[in-house]
Design an enzyme around this catalytic site. Sequence first.
Site, short mmCIF file in Angstrom:
data_model
loop_
_atom_site.label_atom_id
_atom_site.label_comp_id
_atom_site.label_asym_id
_atom_site.label_seq_id
_atom_site.Cartn_x
_atom_site.Cartn_y
_atom_site.Cartn_z
N VAL A 159 0.47 -1.55 0.06
CA VAL A 159 0.35 0.20 -0.20
C VAL A 159 1.40 0.87 0.08
O VAL A 159 0.42 2.88 -0.48
CB VAL A 159 -0.68 -0.32 1.13
CG1 VAL A 159 -2.21 -1.30 1.11
CG2 VAL A 159 0.02 0.11 2.86
N ASN A 168 -6.41 -0.49 6.57
CA ASN A 168 -6.41 -2.11 7.79
C ASN A 168 -4.92 -1.72 8.25
O ASN A 168 -4.28 -1.80 9.36
CB ASN A 168 -6.99 -2.67 8.15
CG ASN A 168 -6.74 -3.60 8.90
OD1 ASN A 168 -6.81 -3.93 10.43
ND2 ASN A 168 -5.44 -4.81 8.31
N TYR A 184 4.52 6.25 15.36
CA TYR A 184 3.44 5.42 14.71
C TYR A 184 2.23 6.47 15.21
O TYR A 184 0.88 6.65 14.72
CB TYR A 184 3.03 3.73 15.59
CG TYR A 184 1.95 3.41 15.89
CD1 TYR A 184 1.98 2.38 14.53
CD2 TYR A 184 1.80 2.96 16.40
CE1 TYR A 184 1.09 1.22 14.14
CE2 TYR A 184 0.29 2.43 16.99
CZ TYR A 184 0.24 1.29 15.57
OH TYR A 184 -1.28 0.66 15.82
N ALA A 206 2.38 10.06 15.36
CA ALA A 206 2.38 10.18 13.93
C ALA A 206 1.26 10.34 12.66
O ALA A 206 0.49 10.22 12.46
CB ALA A 206 3.39 10.83 13.77
P1 NDP Z 1 -0.41 -6.96 12.46
O1 NDP Z 1 0.98 -7.81 12.53
O2 NDP Z 1 -0.78 -9.29 12.43
O3 NDP Z 1 -0.52 -7.29 10.88
C1 NDP Z 1 -0.28 -5.90 9.62
C2 NDP Z 1 -1.26 -6.60 8.29
O4 NDP Z 1 -1.01 -5.37 7.61
C3 NDP Z 1 -0.80 -8.13 7.40
O5 NDP Z 1 -1.30 -8.36 7.14
C4 NDP Z 1 0.32 -6.85 6.42
O6 NDP Z 1 -0.14 -7.73 5.64
C5 NDP Z 1 -0.09 -5.58 6.50
N1 NDP Z 1 0.31 -4.65 5.94
C6 NDP Z 1 1.93 -3.96 6.31
N2 NDP Z 1 1.99 -3.69 5.67
C7 NDP Z 1 2.22 -3.62 4.08
C8 NDP Z 1 1.65 -2.79 3.37
N3 NDP Z 1 2.82 -1.73 3.32
N4 NDP Z 1 1.29 -3.25 2.23
C9 NDP Z 1 -0.05 -3.85 2.36
N5 NDP Z 1 -0.34 -4.31 3.45
C10 NDP Z 1 0.93 -4.43 4.46
O7 NDP Z 1 -1.21 -6.55 12.84
P2 NDP Z 1 -2.92 -5.88 13.82
O8 NDP Z 1 -3.41 -7.06 12.96
O9 NDP Z 1 -2.78 -6.17 14.71
O10 NDP Z 1 -3.06 -4.01 13.25
C11 NDP Z 1 -4.28 -4.17 12.44
C12 NDP Z 1 -4.27 -2.51 12.41
O11 NDP Z 1 -4.36 -2.64 13.64
C13 NDP Z 1 -2.85 -1.60 11.85
O12 NDP Z 1 -3.55 -0.86 11.04
C14 NDP Z 1 -2.17 -1.41 13.78
O13 NDP Z 1 -2.12 -0.78 13.73
C15 NDP Z 1 -4.03 -1.02 13.70
N6 NDP Z 1 -3.35 -1.20 15.49
C16 NDP Z 1 -3.39 -2.55 15.44
C17 NDP Z 1 -3.66 -2.18 16.87
C18 NDP Z 1 -2.77 -4.14 18.12
O14 NDP Z 1 -3.24 -4.11 19.60
N7 NDP Z 1 -3.01 -4.79 17.86
C19 NDP Z 1 -3.50 -2.06 18.06
C20 NDP Z 1 -4.19 -0.62 17.59
C21 NDP Z 1 -4.14 -0.53 16.36
P3 NDP Z 1 1.52 -9.24 5.37
O15 NDP Z 1 1.08 -9.78 6.26
O16 NDP Z 1 0.78 -9.72 4.40
O17 NDP Z 1 2.83 -8.46 5.24
#
Ligand code: NDP
Length: 239
Positions: free
Chosen positions: A57, A85, A150, A152
């Site tokens: 992304v 997400n 993060y 920011a």
């Molecule tokens: P995970 O680390 O489990 O998942 C992250 C996801 O983002 C993966 O599917 C990964 O894809 C994808 N991703 C990362 N970089 C890219 C990229 N450049 N392009 C496309 N996809 C990308 O994290 P969570 O499920 O926990 O987090 C989901 C969201 O929730 C995030 O935005 C996180 O900041 C937010 N969040 C999470 C919290 C938590 O406690 N878990 C708390 C607050 C917010 P792939 O594996 O295929 O590389």
Amino acid sequence: MITGGTGGIGKAIALKLASELGYHILLNYNSNKAAAEDIQHLIKAEGVSCDLLQCDVTNAPEVNSKLEAWAQQNPDAIVEVIINNAGITKDGLFLWTKTEDWHSVIDTSLSGFFNVTQPLLKNMLTQRYGRIINIVSLSGLKGNAGQVNYSAAKGGVIAATKALAQEIGKRKITVNAVAPGFITSNMTADLDEQELKKLIPLNRFGEAEEVASLVAFLASRNASYITGEVININGGLYS
Ligand code: NDP
């Protein structure tokens, strides 16, 4: 359309939108093809289709070309709901933050929001209906030491959510943000849950399914009068 659909929260949201709202799913992932195919299988078992969209992304030309190719192959498909997400963390004290760790975190959450939402928005405006839901974080509201990059990135997405909601509300498109606290997933796997849960009034980390339930409500027709909001889901940690 859900970005980062192979992560803990993304997977739960994709499954919930399929099972509760009956939406066909366009599941974006970056690197984890095997996980994406497993989730595709689970979603299809809910009786809806699930197309996989591999792209980074942060890479606007790649996102555009993959979305265009998908749209050409699916001329009748309408994207009604966008869940931004995808997100990463590269934690550390600000003083020691590497330039690449500053940019990669901001590029994934904030530029990712721009790169994915803008190309899909034109059709949404024409359809005069849509739901855009951005997954942000408690860090983007209160700031978190060791997470200046993060905080920011997520703070930027929160401001963008509020601004875009004002631009496109007349077209019946709502734009909201969901701000989780500590949720069990890969992202929080290395944290000391036993210590951290003492800070949380509900005394536990949240589950991805709990975040997904909130997102499914915001994505539904029932949430038609909510826009420009940031909704906390953090067990009472902060409000
Ligand atoms: P995970 O680390 O489990 O998942 C992250 C996801 O983002 C993966 O599917 C990964 O894809 C994808 N991703 C990362 N970089 C890219 C990229 N450049 N392009 C496309 N996809 C990308 O994290 P969570 O499920 O926990 O987090 C989901 C969201 O929730 C995030 O935005 C996180 O900041 C937010 N969040 C999470 C919290 C938590 O406690 N878990 C708390 C607050 C917010 P792939 O594996 O295929 O590389």
